[in-house]
Design an enzyme around this catalytic site. Structure first.
Site, mmCIF file in Angstrom:
data_model
loop_
_atom_site.group_PDB
_atom_site.id
_atom_site.type_symbol
_atom_site.label_atom_id
_atom_site.label_comp_id
_atom_site.label_asym_id
_atom_site.label_seq_id
_atom_site.Cartn_x
_atom_site.Cartn_y
_atom_site.Cartn_z
ATOM 1 N N CYS A 23 13.695 10.855 6.026
ATOM 2 C CA CYS A 23 13.281 9.915 8.123
ATOM 3 C C CYS A 23 15.406 10.625 8.034
ATOM 4 O O CYS A 23 15.321 10.897 9.452
ATOM 5 C CB CYS A 23 13.394 8.836 7.859
ATOM 6 S SG CYS A 23 13.832 8.074 6.771
ATOM 7 N N GLU A 54 10.741 15.315 15.441
ATOM 8 C CA GLU A 54 10.799 15.857 13.749
ATOM 9 C C GLU A 54 9.734 16.657 12.923
ATOM 10 O O GLU A 54 8.948 16.613 12.666
ATOM 11 C CB GLU A 54 9.757 13.896 13.314
ATOM 12 C CG GLU A 54 10.967 13.754 11.566
ATOM 13 C CD GLU A 54 10.607 12.245 11.327
ATOM 14 O OE1 GLU A 54 9.360 12.285 11.612
ATOM 15 O OE2 GLU A 54 11.222 12.118 10.559
ATOM 16 N N LYS A 103 1.074 -1.006 -0.072
ATOM 17 C CA LYS A 103 0.473 0.011 -0.625
ATOM 18 C C LYS A 103 0.639 1.433 -0.071
ATOM 19 O O LYS A 103 1.631 1.661 1.032
ATOM 20 C CB LYS A 103 -0.557 -0.400 1.017
ATOM 21 C CG LYS A 103 -2.000 1.347 0.773
ATOM 22 C CD LYS A 103 -2.751 1.465 2.772
ATOM 23 C CE LYS A 103 -2.108 2.657 3.150
ATOM 24 N NZ LYS A 103 -2.203 3.927 2.289
ATOM 25 N N GLU A 128 10.615 1.237 10.058
ATOM 26 C CA GLU A 128 11.592 2.219 9.583
ATOM 27 C C GLU A 128 10.172 3.441 9.743
ATOM 28 O O GLU A 128 10.239 3.664 8.864
ATOM 29 C CB GLU A 128 12.104 2.503 8.330
ATOM 30 C CG GLU A 128 12.683 0.849 7.254
ATOM 31 C CD GLU A 128 13.727 0.520 7.240
ATOM 32 O OE1 GLU A 128 14.482 1.852 8.239
ATOM 33 O OE2 GLU A 128 14.412 -0.025 7.365
HETATM 34 P P1 NAD Z 1 2.212 8.362 8.691
HETATM 35 O O1 NAD Z 1 2.720 5.979 9.130
HETATM 36 O O2 NAD Z 1 1.486 8.790 8.611
HETATM 37 O O3 NAD Z 1 2.041 6.864 6.647
HETATM 38 C C1 NAD Z 1 2.908 5.999 6.156
HETATM 39 C C2 NAD Z 1 2.005 5.262 5.648
HETATM 40 O O4 NAD Z 1 1.389 4.062 6.721
HETATM 41 C C3 NAD Z 1 1.177 5.771 4.743
HETATM 42 O O5 NAD Z 1 1.298 4.816 3.857
HETATM 43 C C4 NAD Z 1 -0.309 5.610 5.607
HETATM 44 O O6 NAD Z 1 -1.406 5.729 4.988
HETATM 45 C C5 NAD Z 1 -0.130 4.236 6.503
HETATM 46 N N1 NAD Z 1 -1.032 4.442 7.589
HETATM 47 C C6 NAD Z 1 -1.424 5.377 8.432
HETATM 48 N N2 NAD Z 1 -1.631 4.811 9.721
HETATM 49 C C7 NAD Z 1 -2.122 3.572 9.691
HETATM 50 C C8 NAD Z 1 -2.582 2.675 10.554
HETATM 51 N N3 NAD Z 1 -3.265 2.881 11.620
HETATM 52 N N4 NAD Z 1 -2.242 1.116 9.675
HETATM 53 C C9 NAD Z 1 -1.220 0.968 8.555
HETATM 54 N N5 NAD Z 1 -0.921 1.941 7.798
HETATM 55 C C10 NAD Z 1 -1.202 3.717 8.287
HETATM 56 O O7 NAD Z 1 4.290 8.553 8.144
HETATM 57 P P2 NAD Z 1 3.933 9.108 6.793
HETATM 58 O O8 NAD Z 1 3.703 10.945 7.316
HETATM 59 O O9 NAD Z 1 3.388 9.247 5.763
HETATM 60 O O10 NAD Z 1 5.768 9.771 6.335
HETATM 61 C C11 NAD Z 1 6.447 10.563 7.523
HETATM 62 C C12 NAD Z 1 6.321 9.606 8.393
HETATM 63 O O11 NAD Z 1 7.678 8.452 7.901
HETATM 64 C C13 NAD Z 1 8.250 10.198 9.110
HETATM 65 O O12 NAD Z 1 8.296 10.043 10.446
HETATM 66 C C14 NAD Z 1 9.786 9.933 8.340
HETATM 67 O O13 NAD Z 1 10.875 9.797 9.692
HETATM 68 C C15 NAD Z 1 9.165 8.032 8.394
HETATM 69 N N6 NAD Z 1 10.110 8.018 7.252
HETATM 70 C C16 NAD Z 1 11.228 6.739 8.068
HETATM 71 C C17 NAD Z 1 11.250 6.343 6.938
HETATM 72 C C18 NAD Z 1 12.672 5.216 7.209
HETATM 73 O O14 NAD Z 1 13.425 4.501 6.591
HETATM 74 N N7 NAD Z 1 12.900 4.866 8.877
HETATM 75 C C19 NAD Z 1 11.878 6.221 5.479
HETATM 76 C C20 NAD Z 1 10.921 7.384 5.374
HETATM 77 C C21 NAD Z 1 9.551 7.950 5.927
#
Ligand code: NAD
Length: 494
Positions: A307, A404, A199, A273
């Site tokens: 990230c 962050e 997804k 991650e």
């Molecule tokens: P998010 O957690 O809001 O969403 C990430 C994904 O999870 C999206 O596809 C979203 O639809 C889905 N999602 C949301 N709630 C969910 C749930 N309850 N169950 C399952 N899936 C769910 O994060 P974001 O705002 O899209 O991304 C930014 C964050 O991602 C930042 O904190 C960043 O640091 C982190 N990030 C980490 C890495 C890494 O490798 N460590 C890489 C990229 C981004």
């Protein structure tokens, strides 16, 4: 209207929050290689969601609608898992060299269609076209090439053991590197013999859906990769489905914690991650001009939606003023604006909610008494933009030093001794990455062992390679992606 200078502690409100210049990028309709409407990709076919619901995907560049994306409900996610489960039987038994050939073919097709993927990524996500073109798309192809090579060498991952795939893997990815995060997840999963339900994030689904057309071109057997779109509920359906043998999640720490909690005791393998608040540490013996470039790249690459962004600069007190002066000069030369302009350095913020979050955290920095520095650039008046920002005089207790921001905002702190630098760098709930800039090799080696960070760069920053494992400690998650370690996380050893 001429731009105003941000010289005082409290800059003009327009400078902080946008729209200084009457610049309006010509509205363009979506290019022909972005479909007006996308359905779900299940069992090798485009499938209408049961609810028949779609939602709009807009471009953060100018708020124009790009496409309509299907909203997958529980029964659609279930259909995707059923297809992946059926496909697993034959995919996992395929001669490993043949699996490798599929991955190789996917990599070549991505290269062939690199331009259209780069443009789609920039329109959908807002990142500068020079980054999509020179980083995201080639790096995504590189991950498929790298894992194509592993497919028939799995026994070398753990000599003396039998290396087995896990089954169906559920994968949920964020919006900051949509195609690249897809490649980080799908390539190792397939190389190891698993099948996938993936997804993408709701604001950036287009390149994942275009990727489905590459899978069709590559003749990948139906059901080996299924792509379901939607927001949080769809993600929750993917991670909780009983047929998932493993969940690989990249996203926020809050959602990662919820997933870990929800899956506890389920027996599913999990890799997370999550977020970061990396320290980029500059010593007084560092090559300063190179370090300044490393600081700029470390925080402004992909608008800081990274990230592992070097979002906290720790600079040795004796050179702090010099470094700040150099950064302020460099800030003025950063071009912020239309991400489709190939000269743009800082493009559009991915979404309005993310822009609001950045604004709120920047306001907290001002309220807490940190000194803000922005260059007098004008921002487009349509779309989501935020001026690259430095904060000096930051203290460890301020929100901008702890949370962050995930935007083009750098918090600058100082230190006197290497011990103090390590203590400040580690004083965060996160532990994803760090940078060290110094002339002394021995200092680099010592500090690299003391920093609680999964990735430590020395005299460089934001360097990635498919051979190199990436992942965090503490609230940045666990498990690795990339390299031998990342591949092992998609296997079980017998
Ligand atoms: P998010 O957690 O809001 O969403 C990430 C994904 O999870 C999206 O596809 C979203 O639809 C889905 N999602 C949301 N709630 C969910 C749930 N309850 N169950 C399952 N899936 C769910 O994060 P974001 O705002 O899209 O991304 C930014 C964050 O991602 C930042 O904190 C960043 O640091 C982190 N990030 C980490 C890495 C890494 O490798 N460590 C890489 C990229 C981004």
């Amino acid at each position: 209207m001429p731009a105003k200078k941000a010289t005082s502690r409290q800059p003009a409100r327009e400078l902080l929050f946008g729209n200084l210049w009457e610049y309006d990028p010509a509205p363009e309709s979506a290019p022909a290689f972005i479909d007006a409407k996308y359905n779900l990709f299940i069992n090798g076919k485009w499938t209408t969601p049961k609810s028949r619901k779609h939602f709009d995907s807009i471009s953060p560049r100018n708020e124009e609608k790009l496409s309509e994306i299907a909203h997958a409900g529980l029964s659609d996610v279930d259909a995707a898992y059923q297809a992946a489960s059926k496909a697993f039987t034959s995919w996992s038994k395929l001669p490993p060299a043949d699996r490798g050939k599929y991955l190789f073919r996917i990599a070549r097709l991505l290269q062939d269609r690199a331009r259209e993927f780069a443009v789609a990524e920039t329109l959908d996500g807002g990142k500068p076209i020079k980054e999509s073109r020179d980083f995201d798309v080639p790096m995504a192809a590189a991950h498929f090439f790298y894992h194509a090579g592993w497919a028939d060498k799995l026994p070398y991952l753990a000599p003396g053991r039998r290396v087995e795939p896990l089954g169906v893997v559920g994968q949920v990815i964020p919006w900051n590197f949509p195609l690249l995060m897809l490649a980080w997840k799908i390539a190792p999963a397939l190389a190891a013999g698993n099948t996938v339900v993936l997804k993408p994030a709701e604001t950036t689904s287009i390149t994942a859906l275009k990727f489905a057309s590459i899978l069709q071109e590559a003749d990948l057997p139906p059901g080996v990769v299924n792509i379901v779109t939607g927001a949080r509920e769809t993600g929750a359906a993917v991670v909780t489905h009983p047929l998932a043998a493993k969940i690989a999640f990249t996203g926020s720490t809050a959602v990662g914690k919820w997933i870990q909690h929800t899956l506890a005791g389920s027996g599913k393998k999990l890799t997370l991650e999550l977020g970061g608040k990396a320290a980029n540490i500059i010593f007084d013996d560092a090559p300063l001009d190179q370090a300044v470039e490393g600081i700029i790249n470390g925080i402004f690459f992909n608008q800081g939606h990274v990230c592992c962004a070097g979002s906290r600069l720790l600079v040795q007190e004796s050179i702090a003023e010099t470094v700040l002066a150099k950064l302020k000069v460099r800030l003025k030369s950063l071009r912020t604006g239309d991400p489709m302009d190939k000269n743009t350095d800082v493009g559009a913020i991915n979404s309005k909610p993310q822009l609001d979050k950045i604004r709120a955290l920047v306001q907290s920095g001002i309220d807490d008494g940190a000194e803000i520095h922005q260059a007098p650039w004008s921002l487009p008046n349509k779309g989501f933009y935020f001026a690259p920002t430095l904060f000096s005089g930051v203290t460890m207790s301020q929100r901008i030093a702890q949370e962050e921001i995930f935007g083009p905002v750098l918090s600058i702190l100082t230190f006197r001794t290497p011990e103090e630098a390590v203590e400040k760098a580690n004083n965060t709930p996160y532990g994803l990455s760090a940078g060290i800039w110094t002339d002394k090799g021995s200092r680099i080696l010592k500090m690299a062992t003391e920093l609680k960070a999964g990735v430590v760069w020395a005299n460089t920053y934001n360097k990635f390679d498919p051979t190199s494992p990436f992942g965090g400690f503490k609230e940045s998650g666990f498990g690795r992606e990339g390299g031998k370690q990342g591949l092992l996380d998609y296997t079980t050893l017998a």
